[in-house]
Design an enzyme around this catalytic site. Structure first.
Site, PDB file in Angstrom:
ATOM      1  N   ASP A 105       0.858  -1.196   0.059  1.00 48.38           N
ATOM      2  CA  ASP A 105      -0.035   0.019   0.017  1.00 48.38           C
ATOM      3  C   ASP A 105       0.958   1.230   0.088  1.00 48.38           C
ATOM      4  O   ASP A 105       1.547   1.582   1.099  1.00 48.38           O
ATOM      5  CB  ASP A 105      -0.937  -0.207   1.142  1.00 48.38           C
ATOM      6  CG  ASP A 105      -1.890   0.906   1.208  1.00 48.38           C
ATOM      7  OD1 ASP A 105      -1.435   2.185   0.887  1.00 48.38           O
ATOM      8  OD2 ASP A 105      -2.917   0.817   1.643  1.00 48.38           O
ATOM      9  N   GLN A 137      18.991  10.296   5.453  1.00 50.11           N
ATOM     10  CA  GLN A 137      19.455   9.695   3.944  1.00 50.11           C
ATOM     11  C   GLN A 137      18.140   9.538   3.386  1.00 50.11           C
ATOM     12  O   GLN A 137      17.158   8.737   3.967  1.00 50.11           O
ATOM     13  CB  GLN A 137      19.931   8.381   4.500  1.00 50.11           C
ATOM     14  CG  GLN A 137      20.544   7.758   3.184  1.00 50.11           C
ATOM     15  CD  GLN A 137      21.181   6.485   3.340  1.00 50.11           C
ATOM     16  OE1 GLN A 137      22.351   6.479   3.980  1.00 50.11           O
ATOM     17  NE2 GLN A 137      20.874   5.465   2.587  1.00 50.11           N
ATOM     18  N   TYR A 249      23.675   5.584 -15.201  1.00 46.04           N
ATOM     19  CA  TYR A 249      23.321   6.059 -13.514  1.00 46.04           C
ATOM     20  C   TYR A 249      24.526   5.735 -12.884  1.00 46.04           C
ATOM     21  O   TYR A 249      25.557   5.541 -13.276  1.00 46.04           O
ATOM     22  CB  TYR A 249      22.236   4.880 -13.119  1.00 46.04           C
ATOM     23  CG  TYR A 249      22.716   3.475 -13.001  1.00 46.04           C
ATOM     24  CD1 TYR A 249      23.030   2.982 -11.517  1.00 46.04           C
ATOM     25  CD2 TYR A 249      22.662   2.584 -13.868  1.00 46.04           C
ATOM     26  CE1 TYR A 249      23.300   1.828 -11.523  1.00 46.04           C
ATOM     27  CE2 TYR A 249      23.044   1.353 -13.722  1.00 46.04           C
ATOM     28  CZ  TYR A 249      23.278   0.841 -12.593  1.00 46.04           C
ATOM     29  OH  TYR A 249      23.674  -0.468 -12.468  1.00 46.04           O
ATOM     30  N   ARG A 253      28.869   2.452  -3.055  1.00 45.97           N
ATOM     31  CA  ARG A 253      28.920   1.406  -2.066  1.00 45.97           C
ATOM     32  C   ARG A 253      28.526   2.136  -0.713  1.00 45.97           C
ATOM     33  O   ARG A 253      28.778   3.421  -0.496  1.00 45.97           O
ATOM     34  CB  ARG A 253      30.431   1.082  -2.147  1.00 45.97           C
ATOM     35  CG  ARG A 253      31.351   1.943  -1.496  1.00 45.97           C
ATOM     36  CD  ARG A 253      32.870   1.384  -2.081  1.00 45.97           C
ATOM     37  NE  ARG A 253      32.654   1.496  -3.499  1.00 45.97           N
ATOM     38  CZ  ARG A 253      33.827   0.767  -4.262  1.00 45.97           C
ATOM     39  NH1 ARG A 253      34.858   0.155  -3.671  1.00 45.97           N
ATOM     40  NH2 ARG A 253      33.873   0.773  -5.611  1.00 45.97           N
ATOM     41  N   TYR A 263      31.509  12.629   7.019  1.00 46.47           N
ATOM     42  CA  TYR A 263      32.194  13.883   6.703  1.00 46.47           C
ATOM     43  C   TYR A 263      31.358  15.329   6.588  1.00 46.47           C
ATOM     44  O   TYR A 263      31.610  16.259   7.338  1.00 46.47           O
ATOM     45  CB  TYR A 263      32.597  13.775   5.244  1.00 46.47           C
ATOM     46  CG  TYR A 263      33.478  14.929   4.514  1.00 46.47           C
ATOM     47  CD1 TYR A 263      34.754  15.117   4.930  1.00 46.47           C
ATOM     48  CD2 TYR A 263      32.882  16.056   3.796  1.00 46.47           C
ATOM     49  CE1 TYR A 263      35.605  15.953   4.436  1.00 46.47           C
ATOM     50  CE2 TYR A 263      33.558  16.933   3.287  1.00 46.47           C
ATOM     51  CZ  TYR A 263      34.790  17.073   3.956  1.00 46.47           C
ATOM     52  OH  TYR A 263      35.640  18.387   3.299  1.00 46.47           O
TER      53      TYR A 263
END
Length: 411
Positions: A105, A137, A249, A253, A263
């Site tokens: 859903d 993120q 694209y 990693r 950073y």
């Protein structure tokens, strides 16, 4: 460089593919003395050994806190579970509710992830008076990469830049990245802590606790078994569409992504505050046509020149050849893996539905000094080597020899 201090990291979603890499890298990047504590919050209880994370006295793992719960309840549970949570200075929000958990859903999927983010940021704001930075993120769906109805109406303008306009409604109604960023921005008003958003595209990696989740695992197992059955030099077809094979694209990693997040939050916290940043292993676009032949050669195979315009049903082939798979595991002492339908579905989606160029522009994060770069496609070979050490696929020396097929034919 960040000076030695009393910094404490809290990683929400510490055993997922992103959180695992963040927790691991936080123990040594930017330096081993950056964090005096690295706290990982997991959905399910696991020992350090089970997670595959380093055995480091600074690493603490906790579970038993459901971020889907009521905010006040979550605040109580976090305080109860995590000793001295008030010491936390840096929060990395890498938790995620899957579409499968929401029974497919899309609206529930969106609402659940937005609610979890709201609970996380407000709970940390209450409990962590020393909080300096909060990292969110997200991903390239901020550009509509997996918003398939939208892609039928428009052409992505590449390279994708953080300044691109948001996907308009109604296509964005089920996207949750915008709502996540907006609620953090609102929660941050009048507060001393800073925050930023990090946007990866395809993440090429794994975690020891969840091998089958990223699509690279079913790909590796399929190719290893195909080599076992058909022998060295056999031609194997790309499982997706022609357009998918050639579109460009930029993947990443987990370690690169984790170090970028560290950073931005530690070294460039002032400059990154309130901003979004793309991240990838390299800004050189890498289509499957540049990766598939070398991936096939790694497994002792040759890439077929024939490519269909539909999914080649490798999941059906996998299930039909389980007897041979069990034989391969027994012969080479492999740890048998159970591939869920979800793993195959994610691989199928990525190889058929996403068929536009979507490379990321890295100028913004490069401009802040994060310049880590890796050759196109190299992340796959790192994962394959990990799978060899974990006894998930046969060693490369075996894949390069004719013995696999000979063993099968003797049975």
């Amino acid at each position: 460089m960040v000076d030695k201090s009393n910094k404490v990291a809290l990683v929400l979603g510490a055993t997922g593919i992103s959180g695992w890499a963040l927790a691991k890298n936080a123990l040594s990047y930017p330096s081993r003395s950056t964090f005096q504590r690295v706290i990982g919050l997991m959905h399910r209880p696991r020992t350090v050994e089970e997670t595959g994370l380093p055995n480091d006295p600074r690493l603490e793992l906790y579970s038993g806190v459901d971020l889907q719960g009521d905010l006040n309840h979550v605040v109580v549970k976090l305080k109860e579970k995590i000793p001295r949570i008030e010491e936390v200075t840096h929060v990395y929000y890498l938790a995620y509710m899957t579409l499968q958990t929401c029974s497919g859903d899309m609206r529930q999927f969106r609402d659940a992830n937005v609610a979890m983010t709201y609970t996380a940021v407000h709970a940390c704001d209450r409990l962590c008076p020393n909080m300096e930075f909060f990292v969110l993120q997200t991903g390239t769906n901020a550009y509509g990469v997996a918003c398939f109805d939208y892609l039928r109406q428009t052409q992505l303008q590449v390279p994708l830049r953080e300044s691109n306009p948001r996907v308009p409604r109604p296509w964005s109604d089920t996207l949750f990245y915008y709502a996540q960023a907006d609620l953090i921005k609102e929660a941050n008003k009048g507060k001393a802590w800073k925050w930023c958003e990090v946007r990866p595209d395809q993440i090429v990696g794994h975690t020891p606790a969840q091998v089958s989740v990223p699509y690279v695992a079913p790909m590796a197992l399929y190719l290893a078994l195909y080599r076992y059955i058909n022998g060295p030099g056999a031609r194997v077809q790309f499982p997706g569409t022609v357009r998918n094979y050639h579109h460009t694209y930029t993947d990443v990693r987990p370690d690169t992504m984790a170090r970028a997040e560290l950073y931005l939050s530690l070294v460039k916290s002032d400059e990154s505050h309130g901003e979004a940043f793309n991240i990838a292993d390299t800004d050189t676009p890498g289509p499957w046509s540049a990766k598939w032949p070398s991936i096939c050669r790694y497994f002792g195979l040759e890439a077929s020149e024939t490519i269909d315009d539909e999914w080649t049903d490798i999941d059906g082939w996998w299930y039909a050849n389980q007897t041979a798979y069990e034989r391969m595991c027994a012969e080479y002492g492999l740890q048998k893996q159970v591939m869920s339908p979800t793993a195959w579905s994610l691989m199928k989606m990525g190889h058929t539905l996403i068929d536009q160029n979507r490379e990321l522009c890295l100028d913004k994060i490069r401009g802040l000094g994060f310049t880590e770069d890796h050759p196109v496609g190299s992340s796959y070979f790192q994962v394959f080597e990990d799978f060899e050490r974990m006894k998930i696929i046969p060693p490369k020396v075996v894949l390069a020899s004719p013995r696999c097929r000979d063993v099968l034919h003797q049975c």
